[in-house]
Design a protein around this motif. Structure first.
Motif, PDB file in Angstrom:
ATOM      1  N   MET A 105       0.837  -1.183   0.000  1.00  0.00           N
ATOM      2  CA  MET A 105       0.000   0.000   0.000  1.00  0.00           C
ATOM      3  C   MET A 105       0.884   1.250   0.000  1.00  0.00           C
ATOM      4  N   LYS A 106       0.347   2.290  -0.622  1.00  0.00           N
ATOM      5  CA  LYS A 106       1.029   3.579  -0.685  1.00  0.00           C
ATOM      6  C   LYS A 106       0.083   4.669  -0.211  1.00  0.00           C
ATOM      7  N   LEU A 107       0.662   5.744   0.314  1.00  0.00           N
ATOM      8  CA  LEU A 107      -0.089   6.940   0.637  1.00  0.00           C
ATOM      9  C   LEU A 107       0.458   8.055  -0.240  1.00  0.00           C
ATOM     10  N   VAL A 108      -0.419   8.608  -1.075  1.00  0.00           N
ATOM     11  CA  VAL A 108      -0.041   9.687  -1.973  1.00  0.00           C
ATOM     12  C   VAL A 108      -0.564  10.985  -1.377  1.00  0.00           C
ATOM     13  N   TYR A 109       0.351  11.926  -1.131  1.00  0.00           N
ATOM     14  CA  TYR A 109      -0.017  13.274  -0.711  1.00  0.00           C
ATOM     15  C   TYR A 109       0.111  14.142  -1.952  1.00  0.00           C
ATOM     16  N   ALA A 110      -0.957  14.843  -2.307  1.00  0.00           N
ATOM     17  CA  ALA A 110      -0.919  15.730  -3.462  1.00  0.00           C
ATOM     18  C   ALA A 110      -1.386  17.111  -3.032  1.00  0.00           C
ATOM     19  N   ILE A 111      -0.524  18.099  -3.169  1.00  0.00           N
ATOM     20  CA  ILE A 111      -0.851  19.467  -2.797  1.00  0.00           C
ATOM     21  C   ILE A 111      -1.135  20.224  -4.092  1.00  0.00           C
ATOM     22  N   VAL A 112      -2.367  20.725  -4.215  1.00  0.00           N
ATOM     23  CA  VAL A 112      -2.775  21.419  -5.434  1.00  0.00           C
ATOM     24  C   VAL A 112      -3.338  22.794  -5.079  1.00  0.00           C
ATOM     25  N   ASN A 113      -3.261  23.713  -6.023  1.00  0.00           N
ATOM     26  CA  ASN A 113      -3.802  25.054  -5.860  1.00  0.00           C
ATOM     27  C   ASN A 113      -5.319  24.959  -5.698  1.00  0.00           C
ATOM     28  N   ASN A 114      -5.887  25.810  -4.850  1.00  0.00           N
ATOM     29  CA  ASN A 114      -7.338  25.794  -4.642  1.00  0.00           C
ATOM     30  C   ASN A 114      -8.123  25.930  -5.940  1.00  0.00           C
ATOM     31  N   ASP A 115      -7.563  26.629  -6.927  1.00  0.00           N
ATOM     32  CA  ASP A 115      -8.250  26.780  -8.213  1.00  0.00           C
ATOM     33  C   ASP A 115      -8.438  25.444  -8.932  1.00  0.00           C
ATOM     34  N   ASP A 116      -7.628  24.448  -8.608  1.00  0.00           N
ATOM     35  CA  ASP A 116      -7.702  23.140  -9.259  1.00  0.00           C
ATOM     36  C   ASP A 116      -8.408  22.087  -8.415  1.00  0.00           C
ATOM     37  N   THR A 117      -8.808  22.436  -7.202  1.00  0.00           N
ATOM     38  CA  THR A 117      -9.369  21.445  -6.283  1.00  0.00           C
ATOM     39  C   THR A 117     -10.591  20.733  -6.860  1.00  0.00           C
ATOM     40  N   TYR A 118     -11.524  21.487  -7.402  1.00  0.00           N
ATOM     41  CA  TYR A 118     -12.744  20.882  -7.922  1.00  0.00           C
ATOM     42  C   TYR A 118     -12.433  19.897  -9.056  1.00  0.00           C
ATOM     43  N   ALA A 119     -11.603  20.323 -10.016  1.00  0.00           N
ATOM     44  CA  ALA A 119     -11.270  19.468 -11.163  1.00  0.00           C
ATOM     45  C   ALA A 119     -10.528  18.212 -10.719  1.00  0.00           C
ATOM     46  N   VAL A 120      -9.581  18.351  -9.785  1.00  0.00           N
ATOM     47  CA  VAL A 120      -8.833  17.191  -9.290  1.00  0.00           C
ATOM     48  C   VAL A 120      -9.783  16.233  -8.565  1.00  0.00           C
ATOM     49  N   ASN A 121     -10.639  16.777  -7.715  1.00  0.00           N
ATOM     50  CA  ASN A 121     -11.572  15.941  -6.968  1.00  0.00           C
ATOM     51  C   ASN A 121     -12.484  15.165  -7.913  1.00  0.00           C
ATOM     52  N   LYS A 122     -13.043  15.850  -8.919  1.00  0.00           N
ATOM     53  CA  LYS A 122     -13.911  15.183  -9.897  1.00  0.00           C
ATOM     54  C   LYS A 122     -13.146  14.126 -10.697  1.00  0.00           C
ATOM     55  N   GLY A 123     -11.906  14.434 -11.078  1.00  0.00           N
ATOM     56  CA  GLY A 123     -11.096  13.468 -11.817  1.00  0.00           C
ATOM     57  C   GLY A 123     -10.813  12.219 -11.001  1.00  0.00           C
ATOM     58  N   LEU A 124     -10.505  12.400  -9.715  1.00  0.00           N
ATOM     59  CA  LEU A 124     -10.264  11.251  -8.838  1.00  0.00           C
ATOM     60  C   LEU A 124     -11.536  10.424  -8.672  1.00  0.00           C
ATOM     61  N   GLN A 125     -12.677  11.096  -8.477  1.00  0.00           N
ATOM     62  CA  GLN A 125     -13.950  10.385  -8.334  1.00  0.00           C
ATOM     63  C   GLN A 125     -14.274   9.588  -9.589  1.00  0.00           C
ATOM     64  N   LYS A 126     -14.095  10.203 -10.745  1.00  0.00           N
ATOM     65  CA  LYS A 126     -14.386   9.543 -12.017  1.00  0.00           C
ATOM     66  C   LYS A 126     -13.520   8.299 -12.205  1.00  0.00           C
ATOM     67  N   ALA A 127     -12.288   8.350 -11.700  1.00  0.00           N
ATOM     68  CA  ALA A 127     -11.364   7.210 -11.804  1.00  0.00           C
ATOM     69  C   ALA A 127     -11.602   6.180 -10.690  1.00  0.00           C
ATOM     70  N   GLY A 128     -12.556   6.464  -9.803  1.00  0.00           N
ATOM     71  CA  GLY A 128     -12.849   5.528  -8.718  1.00  0.00           C
ATOM     72  C   GLY A 128     -11.847   5.573  -7.578  1.00  0.00           C
ATOM     73  N   ILE A 129     -11.170   6.709  -7.439  1.00  0.00           N
ATOM     74  CA  ILE A 129     -10.139   6.867  -6.410  1.00  0.00           C
ATOM     75  C   ILE A 129     -10.727   7.674  -5.257  1.00  0.00           C
ATOM     76  N   ARG A 130     -10.670   7.121  -4.060  1.00  0.00           N
ATOM     77  CA  ARG A 130     -11.150   7.830  -2.880  1.00  0.00           C
ATOM     78  C   ARG A 130     -10.009   8.648  -2.285  1.00  0.00           C
ATOM     79  N   ALA A 131     -10.354   9.845  -1.806  1.00  0.00           N
ATOM     80  CA  ALA A 131      -9.327  10.737  -1.251  1.00  0.00           C
ATOM     81  C   ALA A 131      -9.909  11.522  -0.081  1.00  0.00           C
ATOM     82  N   THR A 132      -9.033  11.904   0.811  1.00  0.00           N
ATOM     83  CA  THR A 132      -9.370  12.823   1.890  1.00  0.00           C
ATOM     84  C   THR A 132      -8.754  14.164   1.544  1.00  0.00           C
ATOM     85  N   LYS A 133      -9.549  15.241   1.685  1.00  0.00           N
ATOM     86  CA  LYS A 133      -9.072  16.582   1.363  1.00  0.00           C
ATOM     87  C   LYS A 133      -8.832  17.357   2.646  1.00  0.00           C
ATOM     88  N   LEU A 134      -7.707  18.070   2.677  1.00  0.00           N
ATOM     89  CA  LEU A 134      -7.366  18.947   3.790  1.00  0.00           C
ATOM     90  C   LEU A 134      -7.052  20.328   3.247  1.00  0.00           C
TER      91      LEU A 134
END
Length: 107
Positions: A1-30
């Motif tokens: 198992m791996k833990l991926v930390y990805a720090i993205v600009n707030n302007d990209d948060t929505y697009a990244v979140n939707k892309g992860l959901q579409k790919a079936g990837i669950r994530a926790t946002k901070l």
């Protein structure tokens, strides 16, 4: 198992979140703040199988983009008693860390 930390600009948060959901990837946002420009970011924490890491990184690359922004030169160089002029800096994209997980549980 791996833990991926990805720090993205707030302007990209929505697009990244939707892309992860579409790919079936669950994530926790901070919510997080960058130390250089003191700008808002979102840190995604993604637990995945070793074989999924490359796919997760591809989704992050696809949905987070780099952009240019002008900031006062005092933010970049901190001159003393000098007039501040705008300086163009590159922001955005994703900063990604991948770490091993010794143990993972969902209770």
């Amino acid at each position: 198992m791996k833990l991926v930390y990805a720090i993205v600009n707030n302007d990209d948060t929505y697009a990244v979140n939707k892309g992860l959901q579409k790919a079936g990837i669950r994530a926790t946002k901070l919510s997080s703040t960058g130390g250089f420009l003191m700008a808002g970011n979102t840190t995604f924490m993604i637990c995945c199988e070793d074989a999924q890491v490359d796919m997760v990184i591809e989704v992050l690359k696809e949905h987070s983009r780099k952009r240019k922004q002008f900031v006062p030169s005092s933010v970049v160089t901190e001159p003393i008693n000098e007039k501040s002029v705008p300086v163009e800096v590159s922001i955005g994209g994703a900063t990604i860390f991948v770490t091993d997980i010794e143990r993972f549980e969902q209770v």
